[in-house]
Write an enzyme that holds these catalytic residues in place. Structure first.
Site, PDB file in Angstrom:
ATOM      1  N   ARG A  24      77.694   1.131  44.416  1.00 13.06           N
ATOM      2  CA  ARG A  24      78.149   0.220  43.211  1.00 13.06           C
ATOM      3  C   ARG A  24      79.498   0.535  42.797  1.00 13.06           C
ATOM      4  O   ARG A  24      80.265  -0.283  42.109  1.00 13.06           O
ATOM      5  CB  ARG A  24      77.119   0.370  42.225  1.00 13.06           C
ATOM      6  CG  ARG A  24      75.622  -0.604  42.786  1.00 13.06           C
ATOM      7  CD  ARG A  24      74.615   0.246  41.787  1.00 13.06           C
ATOM      8  NE  ARG A  24      73.356  -0.401  41.951  1.00 13.06           N
ATOM      9  CZ  ARG A  24      72.611  -0.375  43.036  1.00 13.06           C
ATOM     10  NH1 ARG A  24      72.760   0.722  43.845  1.00 13.06           N
ATOM     11  NH2 ARG A  24      71.203  -0.830  43.275  1.00 13.06           N
ATOM     12  N   GLY A  91      71.027  -0.892  54.124  1.00 12.77           N
ATOM     13  CA  GLY A  91      70.144  -1.673  53.348  1.00 12.77           C
ATOM     14  C   GLY A  91      70.976  -2.323  52.191  1.00 12.77           C
ATOM     15  O   GLY A  91      70.882  -3.437  51.765  1.00 12.77           O
ATOM     16  N   GLN A 167      67.517  -3.600  45.079  1.00 17.29           N
ATOM     17  CA  GLN A 167      68.448  -4.265  45.837  1.00 17.29           C
ATOM     18  C   GLN A 167      68.284  -5.660  45.628  1.00 17.29           C
ATOM     19  O   GLN A 167      69.581  -6.328  45.226  1.00 17.29           O
ATOM     20  CB  GLN A 167      68.355  -4.055  47.263  1.00 17.29           C
ATOM     21  CG  GLN A 167      68.583  -2.445  47.414  1.00 17.29           C
ATOM     22  CD  GLN A 167      68.466  -1.996  49.101  1.00 17.29           C
ATOM     23  OE1 GLN A 167      67.818  -2.687  49.762  1.00 17.29           O
ATOM     24  NE2 GLN A 167      68.500  -0.861  49.430  1.00 17.29           N
ATOM     25  N   ASP A 311      62.153   6.467  47.561  1.00 20.14           N
ATOM     26  CA  ASP A 311      62.900   7.163  48.515  1.00 20.14           C
ATOM     27  C   ASP A 311      62.521   8.682  48.815  1.00 20.14           C
ATOM     28  O   ASP A 311      62.717   9.324  49.975  1.00 20.14           O
ATOM     29  CB  ASP A 311      64.591   7.068  48.369  1.00 20.14           C
ATOM     30  CG  ASP A 311      64.961   5.866  48.440  1.00 20.14           C
ATOM     31  OD1 ASP A 311      64.428   4.753  49.250  1.00 20.14           O
ATOM     32  OD2 ASP A 311      66.270   5.524  47.727  1.00 20.14           O
ATOM     33  N   LYS A 338      61.603   0.106  55.142  1.00 21.48           N
ATOM     34  CA  LYS A 338      62.870   1.066  54.867  1.00 21.48           C
ATOM     35  C   LYS A 338      63.561   1.253  56.313  1.00 21.48           C
ATOM     36  O   LYS A 338      63.274   0.442  57.184  1.00 21.48           O
ATOM     37  CB  LYS A 338      62.435   2.287  54.308  1.00 21.48           C
ATOM     38  CG  LYS A 338      61.915   2.310  52.783  1.00 21.48           C
ATOM     39  CD  LYS A 338      63.085   1.690  51.820  1.00 21.48           C
ATOM     40  CE  LYS A 338      62.400   1.362  50.478  1.00 21.48           C
ATOM     41  NZ  LYS A 338      63.238   0.608  49.454  1.00 21.48           N
ATOM     42  N   ARG A 342      58.150   3.962  56.948  1.00 21.09           N
ATOM     43  CA  ARG A 342      58.132   5.347  56.570  1.00 21.09           C
ATOM     44  C   ARG A 342      56.814   5.754  56.581  1.00 21.09           C
ATOM     45  O   ARG A 342      56.514   7.015  56.428  1.00 21.09           O
ATOM     46  CB  ARG A 342      58.983   5.662  55.203  1.00 21.09           C
ATOM     47  CG  ARG A 342      60.499   5.823  55.562  1.00 21.09           C
ATOM     48  CD  ARG A 342      61.443   6.279  54.373  1.00 21.09           C
ATOM     49  NE  ARG A 342      62.890   6.212  54.812  1.00 21.09           N
ATOM     50  CZ  ARG A 342      63.879   6.128  54.001  1.00 21.09           C
ATOM     51  NH1 ARG A 342      63.580   5.857  52.524  1.00 21.09           N
ATOM     52  NH2 ARG A 342      64.935   6.389  54.211  1.00 21.09           N
TER      53      ARG A 342
HETATM   54  C1  S3P Z   1      68.463   1.098  46.450  1.00 26.23           C
HETATM   55  C2  S3P Z   1      67.288   0.659  46.115  1.00 26.23           C
HETATM   56  C3  S3P Z   1      65.925   1.081  46.843  1.00 26.23           C
HETATM   57  C4  S3P Z   1      65.944   2.278  47.671  1.00 26.23           C
HETATM   58  C5  S3P Z   1      67.499   2.397  48.460  1.00 26.23           C
HETATM   59  C6  S3P Z   1      68.614   2.233  47.366  1.00 26.23           C
HETATM   60  C7  S3P Z   1      69.468   0.801  45.692  1.00 26.23           C
HETATM   61  O1  S3P Z   1      65.850  -0.123  47.660  1.00 26.23           O
HETATM   62  O2  S3P Z   1      65.179   2.620  48.519  1.00 26.23           O
HETATM   63  O3  S3P Z   1      67.586   3.702  48.933  1.00 26.23           O
HETATM   64  O4  S3P Z   1      70.695   1.575  45.567  1.00 26.23           O
HETATM   65  O5  S3P Z   1      69.444  -0.389  44.849  1.00 26.23           O
HETATM   66  P1  S3P Z   1      64.793  -1.216  47.565  1.00 26.23           P
HETATM   67  O6  S3P Z   1      65.683  -1.843  46.429  1.00 26.23           O
HETATM   68  O7  S3P Z   1      64.498  -2.300  48.714  1.00 26.23           O
HETATM   69  O8  S3P Z   1      63.431  -0.766  46.999  1.00 26.23           O
END
Ligand code: S3P
Length: 428
Positions: A24, A91, A167, A311, A338, A342
């Protein structure tokens, strides 16, 4: 590779910088106007994917090895990249950047590695389409490569999220910042709030009332000085190692303790470990954490705590193999989408080492304590599975061979060095 052996850990380490905040910091630095300096940026592969993507979008970014300097261009200063953006394994990068690029003047295409190209994107693409974005997955599926059509005027959204996902929430917030009007996003469960915190840090406005987020656009953000705290998701491997290994005492410096990330601390304490917090820095939301060998009992992990430790569930599963009783993890179906599935990866790889662990539709059931033994396991290309297996190997008398250890560089490039430091600390 043959994993490091040594059955107790002692000493002090600095865990690497937070992955979520590092991503970010580049994104906010790019879409703000003016200069942003980022200190303690995580140079793991995922965050480097974000850095390279924004460079390719015409944002001047310099890394002198210490400080990352970003000359912010604003949403409208982003430029068409010369080619499709390679997002690697990340992701977070692909989902958040979709929210940023949906309102761009130019077309873009995003692709990832074999794992990312199998991860679901409809959760982001569907609400973005409601905002008038045009996105299309490979062969009309929801999977990358994703093509984003430029020149769309984004409109505000009122959206009840069907998944608990920071996310998805963050992608919609980035899109909402580019609209004219007010958007409301209602979370399914509260999730990590770094995007909300950083909007305020960069001079923007956002209102959060319980699970409801209200944000108006357009907003202009201003470059800032960012100091990234250590990643509690990386610290988690050593918090668990310290609790489960005999004669262990580990101090972890500068660990991020944002309350939307500390589910691991709640669970460790519930199971009987004492985690001491000292040197608390309120402004930077960080602290020194100390853990030592503890007598552990099982617990049930479910409901609203799940996003606060999503996580950490693979390493929590290992923790449960050393606790007395049956630990039940439920409401964690998100684990299936993930970097690997997992639920399956954790259960199957730990079973190879003798754990009593059963996968369920939405989690895991683990009976403990069990004495783990050696064997051959695989990270399956998933950094957190690889690190969990290295900590498991510290519990075995026989050797453990790990396939695909390189994956660990996604979030913790110096992980094995830190394990060595703490193993050697024990012999001092
Ligand atoms: C993250 C949100 C999580 C997490 C990922 C990082 C983020 O994912 O598992 O490692 O930085 O916003 P999700 O939003 O898919 O839960």
């Amino acid at each position: 590779m043959k994993l490091i052996q040594g059955n107790s850990l002692q000493g002090t380490i600095h865990v690497p910088a937070d992955k979520s905040i590092s991503h970010r910091s580049i994104m906010f630095g790019a879409i703000a106007k003016g200069t942003t300096h980022v200190r303690n940026f995580l140079r793991g592969e995922d965050c480097l994917s974000t850095l390279h993507a924004f460079k390719a979008l015409g944002v001047p970014i310099q890394d002198d090895g210490e400080v990352i300097t970003i000359e912010g261009v604003g949403f409208d200063g982003l430029q068409a990249p010369a080619q499709a953006l390679d997002i690697g394994n990340s992701g977070t990068t692909i989902r958040l950047i979709m929210g940023i690029l949906s309102g761009a003047a130019f077309d873009t295409e995003l692709f990832g590695d074999a794992s990312l190209n199998k991860r679901p994107m409809n959760r982001v693409m569907m609400p973005l389409r409601e905002m008038n974005a045009q996105l299309i997955g490979a062969n009309d599926t929801e999977f990358p490569p994703i093509k984003i059509k430029g020149g769309q005027t984004l409109t505000p959204i009122h959206y009840q999220m069907p998944v608990a996902s920071a996310q998805v929430k963050s992608a919609l917030i980035f899109a909402a910042l580019q609209t004219k009007g007010t958007s409301t996003i209602i979370e399914k469960e509260l999730s990590r709030n770094h995007t909300e915190d950083m909007i305020r840090q960069f001079g923007g406005e956002i209102t959060v009332t319980g699970k409801e987020i209200t944000i108006h656009g357009p907003q202009e953000l201003t470059g800032q000085e960012v100091v990234v705290p250590g990643d509690i998701s990386s610290a988690a491997f050593f918090l668990v190692a310290g609790a489960i290994l005999p004669n262990s005492h580990i101090t972890l410096k500068n660990v991020g303790i944002n309350p939307t990330r500390t589910g691991i601390l709640t669970v460790l304490e519930q199971m009987g470990a004492t985690i001491e917090q000292t040197e608390i820095d309120e402004a930077n939301q960080s602290a020194t954490l100390t853990v030592q060998t503890s007598a552990l009992t099982s617990c049930v992990i479910e409901g609203e705590i799940i996003p606060y430790l999503i996580d950490e569930l693979p390493i929590i599963a290992l923790l449960a193999t050393q606790a007395h009783g049956t630990t039940i993890i439920k409401d964690a179906e998100e684990l299936k989408v993930k970097e690997t599935n997992r639920i399956d990866a954790t259960a199957e790889e730990l079973q190879k080492l003798g754990a009593d662990i059963t996968p369920t539709e939405d989690g895991l059931i683990i009976n403990g304590p069990t004495k783990l033994h050696g064997g051959s396991v695989s990270s399956r290309g998933d950094h957190r599975i690889g690190m969990m297996l290295q900590i498991a190997a510290l519990l075995t008398d026989e050797a453990v061979e790990l396939e695909n250890p390189e994956a660990i560089a996604i979030s913790y490039p110096t992980f094995f060095e830190d394990v060595e430091t703490l193993v050697n600390g024990a012999t001092l």
